[in-house]
Design a protein around this motif. Structure first.
Motif, PDB file in Angstrom:
ATOM      1  N   MET A  30       0.836  -1.204   0.000  1.00 42.57           N
ATOM      2  CA  MET A  30       0.000   0.000   0.000  1.00 42.57           C
ATOM      3  C   MET A  30       0.873   1.257   0.000  1.00 42.57           C
ATOM      4  O   MET A  30       0.526   2.253  -0.625  1.00 42.57           O
ATOM      5  N   CYS A  31       1.994   1.188   0.681  1.00 40.66           N
ATOM      6  CA  CYS A  31       2.940   2.319   0.664  1.00 40.66           C
ATOM      7  C   CYS A  31       3.432   2.545  -0.756  1.00 40.66           C
ATOM      8  O   CYS A  31       3.496   3.684  -1.228  1.00 40.66           O
ATOM      9  N   ILE A  36       0.698   4.244  -2.839  1.00 45.29           N
ATOM     10  CA  ILE A  36       0.525   5.664  -2.499  1.00 45.29           C
ATOM     11  C   ILE A  36       1.686   6.492  -3.050  1.00 45.29           C
ATOM     12  O   ILE A  36       1.481   7.581  -3.598  1.00 45.29           O
ATOM     13  N   ALA A  38      -3.611   5.291   3.521  1.00 45.01           N
ATOM     14  CA  ALA A  38      -4.007   5.008   2.140  1.00 45.01           C
ATOM     15  C   ALA A  38      -5.493   5.261   1.886  1.00 45.01           C
ATOM     16  O   ALA A  38      -5.848   5.861   0.861  1.00 45.01           O
TER      17      ALA A  38
END
Length: 102
Positions: free
Chosen positions: A23-24, A27, A78
């Motif tokens: 998810m990092c 983003i 997120a």
């Protein structure tokens, strides 16, 4: 907390991340694709990363990463960033913070 405040004010967009977090990665790509060059702080590469992760959770980040700061203010993780992107308000925040010129 002080370290997070100091780092989050160093650039218009700051993302606290972990290098192995998908998810990092998503983003970070979202910001790069909009022409924004955020400061990325990888918590798993920082000696005080665990301590900072706990501080981010105390600030309301759940999960703790990605934690996005725009203009020195915590925007969220997120879910929040994606909601702002989908409703069109992320660009305005980025322009107001000086991260986007268009």
């Amino acid at each position: 907390m002080e370290r997070i405040a100091k780092i989050s004010s160093q650039k218009a967009v700051v993302i606290f991340s972990k290098s192995s977090c998908c998810m990092c990665h998503a983003i970070k790509r979202l910001f790069y694709e909009q022409g924004v060059s955020p400061l990325i702080h990888e918590l798993d590469e920082d000696i005080k990363g665990r301590e900072m992760e706990r501080a981010l959770m105390k600030l309301g980040c759940s999960p703790s990463v990605p934690a996005v700061f725009i203009g020195g203010k915590l925007i969220g993780s997120a879910d929040t960033v994606m909601t702002l992107q989908l409703n069109g308000s992320l660009k305005k925040l980025l322009k107001d913070a000086g991260a986007l010129w268009l």
